[in-house]
Motif scaffolding. Sequence first.
Motif, PDB file in Angstrom:
ATOM      1  N   HIS A   2       0.832  -1.202   0.000  1.00  0.00           N
ATOM      2  CA  HIS A   2       0.000   0.000   0.000  1.00  0.00           C
ATOM      3  C   HIS A   2       0.871   1.258   0.000  1.00  0.00           C
ATOM      4  O   HIS A   2       0.575   2.232  -0.713  1.00  0.00           O
ATOM      5  N   ASP A   3       1.956   1.238   0.775  1.00  0.00           N
ATOM      6  CA  ASP A   3       2.885   2.380   0.785  1.00  0.00           C
ATOM      7  C   ASP A   3       3.474   2.616  -0.598  1.00  0.00           C
ATOM      8  O   ASP A   3       3.593   3.758  -1.046  1.00  0.00           O
ATOM      9  N   LEU A   4       3.843   1.530  -1.287  1.00  0.00           N
ATOM     10  CA  LEU A   4       4.415   1.672  -2.627  1.00  0.00           C
ATOM     11  C   LEU A   4       3.388   2.233  -3.595  1.00  0.00           C
ATOM     12  O   LEU A   4       3.713   3.074  -4.447  1.00  0.00           O
ATOM     13  N   ARG A   5       2.138   1.778  -3.472  1.00  0.00           N
ATOM     14  CA  ARG A   5       1.093   2.285  -4.369  1.00  0.00           C
ATOM     15  C   ARG A   5       0.780   3.747  -4.074  1.00  0.00           C
ATOM     16  O   ARG A   5       0.555   4.537  -4.992  1.00  0.00           O
ATOM     17  N   GLU A   6       0.786   4.112  -2.789  1.00  0.00           N
ATOM     18  CA  GLU A   6       0.542   5.509  -2.413  1.00  0.00           C
ATOM     19  C   GLU A   6       1.673   6.407  -2.898  1.00  0.00           C
ATOM     20  O   GLU A   6       1.464   7.592  -3.185  1.00  0.00           O
ATOM     21  N   GLY A   7       2.882   5.852  -2.996  1.00  0.00           N
ATOM     22  CA  GLY A   7       4.036   6.632  -3.432  1.00  0.00           C
ATOM     23  C   GLY A   7       4.242   6.656  -4.932  1.00  0.00           C
ATOM     24  O   GLY A   7       5.252   7.177  -5.414  1.00  0.00           O
ATOM     25  N   TYR A   8       3.315   6.091  -5.684  1.00  0.00           N
ATOM     26  CA  TYR A   8       3.428   6.039  -7.151  1.00  0.00           C
ATOM     27  C   TYR A   8       3.507   7.458  -7.729  1.00  0.00           C
ATOM     28  O   TYR A   8       2.781   8.343  -7.294  1.00  0.00           O
ATOM     29  N   PRO A   9       4.359   7.755  -8.741  1.00  0.00           N
ATOM     30  CA  PRO A   9       5.348   6.803  -9.260  1.00  0.00           C
ATOM     31  C   PRO A   9       6.719   6.890  -8.579  1.00  0.00           C
ATOM     32  O   PRO A   9       7.427   5.906  -8.486  1.00  0.00           O
ATOM     33  N   PHE A  10       7.123   8.082  -8.096  1.00  0.00           N
ATOM     34  CA  PHE A  10       8.504   8.243  -7.646  1.00  0.00           C
ATOM     35  C   PHE A  10       8.620   8.704  -6.201  1.00  0.00           C
ATOM     36  O   PHE A  10       9.601   9.338  -5.830  1.00  0.00           O
ATOM     37  N   GLY A  11       7.623   8.363  -5.378  1.00  0.00           N
ATOM     38  CA  GLY A  11       7.660   8.791  -3.990  1.00  0.00           C
ATOM     39  C   GLY A  11       8.747   8.131  -3.163  1.00  0.00           C
ATOM     40  O   GLY A  11       9.082   8.619  -2.086  1.00  0.00           O
ATOM     41  N   LEU A  12       9.295   7.014  -3.641  1.00  0.00           N
ATOM     42  CA  LEU A  12      10.376   6.338  -2.912  1.00  0.00           C
ATOM     43  C   LEU A  12      11.730   6.506  -3.597  1.00  0.00           C
ATOM     44  O   LEU A  12      12.691   5.826  -3.267  1.00  0.00           O
ATOM     45  N   LEU A  13      11.818   7.437  -4.539  1.00  0.00           N
ATOM     46  CA  LEU A  13      13.066   7.651  -5.279  1.00  0.00           C
ATOM     47  C   LEU A  13      14.115   8.277  -4.369  1.00  0.00           C
ATOM     48  O   LEU A  13      13.854   9.289  -3.715  1.00  0.00           O
ATOM     49  N   ALA A  14      15.302   7.695  -4.357  1.00  0.00           N
ATOM     50  CA  ALA A  14      16.376   8.170  -3.484  1.00  0.00           C
ATOM     51  C   ALA A  14      17.604   8.621  -4.272  1.00  0.00           C
ATOM     52  O   ALA A  14      18.686   8.769  -3.701  1.00  0.00           O
ATOM     53  N   CYS A  15      17.451   8.823  -5.576  1.00  0.00           N
ATOM     54  CA  CYS A  15      18.554   9.305  -6.395  1.00  0.00           C
ATOM     55  C   CYS A  15      18.005  10.275  -7.432  1.00  0.00           C
ATOM     56  O   CYS A  15      16.791  10.465  -7.544  1.00  0.00           O
ATOM     57  N   ASP A  16      18.872  10.883  -8.186  1.00  0.00           N
ATOM     58  CA  ASP A  16      18.446  11.777  -9.254  1.00  0.00           C
ATOM     59  C   ASP A  16      17.805  10.967 -10.377  1.00  0.00           C
ATOM     60  O   ASP A  16      18.265   9.871 -10.704  1.00  0.00           O
ATOM     61  N   ARG A  17      16.737  11.506 -10.977  1.00  0.00           N
ATOM     62  CA  ARG A  17      16.084  10.797 -12.088  1.00  0.00           C
ATOM     63  C   ARG A  17      17.069  10.479 -13.212  1.00  0.00           C
ATOM     64  O   ARG A  17      16.944   9.467 -13.900  1.00  0.00           O
ATOM     65  N   ALA A  18      18.046  11.335 -13.396  1.00  0.00           N
ATOM     66  CA  ALA A  18      19.026  11.126 -14.469  1.00  0.00           C
ATOM     67  C   ALA A  18      19.877   9.885 -14.232  1.00  0.00           C
ATOM     68  O   ALA A  18      20.481   9.349 -15.176  1.00  0.00           O
ATOM     69  N   ASP A  19      19.922   9.403 -12.989  1.00  0.00           N
ATOM     70  CA  ASP A  19      20.735   8.226 -12.678  1.00  0.00           C
ATOM     71  C   ASP A  19      19.970   6.913 -12.842  1.00  0.00           C
ATOM     72  O   ASP A  19      20.550   5.835 -12.701  1.00  0.00           O
ATOM     73  N   LEU A  20      18.670   6.981 -13.118  1.00  0.00           N
ATOM     74  CA  LEU A  20      17.885   5.758 -13.279  1.00  0.00           C
ATOM     75  C   LEU A  20      18.257   5.041 -14.570  1.00  0.00           C
ATOM     76  O   LEU A  20      18.501   5.670 -15.600  1.00  0.00           O
ATOM     77  N   ALA A  21      18.266   3.718 -14.500  1.00  0.00           N
ATOM     78  CA  ALA A  21      18.497   2.896 -15.692  1.00  0.00           C
ATOM     79  C   ALA A  21      17.185   2.347 -16.236  1.00  0.00           C
ATOM     80  O   ALA A  21      16.961   2.354 -17.447  1.00  0.00           O
ATOM     81  N   THR A  22      16.301   1.844 -15.348  1.00  0.00           N
ATOM     82  CA  THR A  22      15.038   1.269 -15.797  1.00  0.00           C
ATOM     83  C   THR A  22      13.928   1.557 -14.785  1.00  0.00           C
ATOM     84  O   THR A  22      14.181   1.765 -13.594  1.00  0.00           O
ATOM     85  N   TYR A  23      12.700   1.532 -15.303  1.00  0.00           N
ATOM     86  CA  TYR A  23      11.484   1.656 -14.489  1.00  0.00           C
ATOM     87  C   TYR A  23      10.633   0.415 -14.739  1.00  0.00           C
ATOM     88  O   TYR A  23      10.502  -0.031 -15.889  1.00  0.00           O
TER      89      TYR A  23
END
Length: 417
Positions: A53-74
């Motif tokens: 439920h926490d993950l769904r409430e945080g959709y899409p990037f509420g749990l992101l802990a780095c810069d979006r530019a550093d993401l490889a995949t979603y």
Amino acid sequence: MELPQIGDWHDFAGLERLQQDRLPAVLAAAERSPFYRKRGISALPEQPLTTKHDLREGYPFGLLACDRADLATYHESSGSSGEPTASYYTEADWLDLAERFARKWTGITPGDTMLVRTPYALMITGHLAHRAARLRGATVVPADNRSLATPYSRVVRLLHDLGVTLTWSLPTDTLLWAAAARVAGYRDFPALRALFVGGEPVSRAKKARIGRIWGAPVVEEYGATETGTLAGECEHGAMHLWADRAVFEVQDPATGELRPAGRGSLVVTPLFREAMPLLRYAIEDEVEVEYRDCPCGWHLPTVRLLGRGNNGGLTQLGLEELVFALPDDFGVWFWRALVDGPSVRVEIEVPDRWRTAAVATLTSALHAAFPSFEPLVVPVPPGGLVPHRLLTAPAEVMKPRGLFRAGEDWDRALQYY
């Protein structure tokens, strides 16, 4: 970031020290996540559970802990237990993910050709196997099971003609390949040396039957899109949690207490996660975890997956164990069951010559294993549960078209798949 490898610790005490040394970095990473910053960071034993439920409430990037530019995949989960959950990974995360998947006792080598038969879409599973195979230098055959371009008839052709040595799929899929191979007349797959399976609970009897059908070991693993691979088998058949890459706890269903071992709901804290740290993530799978010595010498806890849901003591794994305990000669590969109050109807595909024996044997086993249920075993002819057209259908692939000839179905002009 240096990742631990099997052999870096020599007993369970050494494994715990490795975990404790890594936890400060995990908590520091979580502080960079909006979700955990708002919740507050405490030592792991005081940290509340993180839920789906926490993950769904945080959709899409509420749990992101780095810069979006550093993401490889979603990615998003399949949603089999509710609405899908979002997950994301950096390249460093992917090294950890791929290494965990590649921990197969059979090995993955540059000489292998590996057929990947799980989804490549938003779920992580196909991408994970692909990355792990390439990490070890193997050739990948991306036979996505959500694509109409690779029906079962094409899969068995690829297995045969390419000399596939390793496969990754649902356990049930391997039986469908075997049925399709039988219909198509393929008899021999000498190159195949192991079948990697996951994604559904599988009984020991079913694994053993698959291994006999294909003449190769069946190697099970366990994981999720939100976490990647969490456990894998050793050569002695024990399923080991990768506790050098995550902290595992078990929540008692009666008291809610979290313990290192025992029976209950699995809780996971990944130790090497940049993009999306998870603290005490409740994965909602019922398990039994045990710390015991194993001949493999890995010094990792073992886990037994109990599946989800229970119908008065009647479980899918329990039923499956009985079905696949039937003699191989009966040829029972496919089954389904329906529970209605105190009765359970079990349908099995079985050739005519074995119908009477199969029904009698399974009925007796069901009475003995589940005495509070009244079983009805119903035989259906081969093709009754898995239609032959499913096993023989050709690929049906279309590209976008604008120009059609008379007699062609131009209603499908923009329908392509």
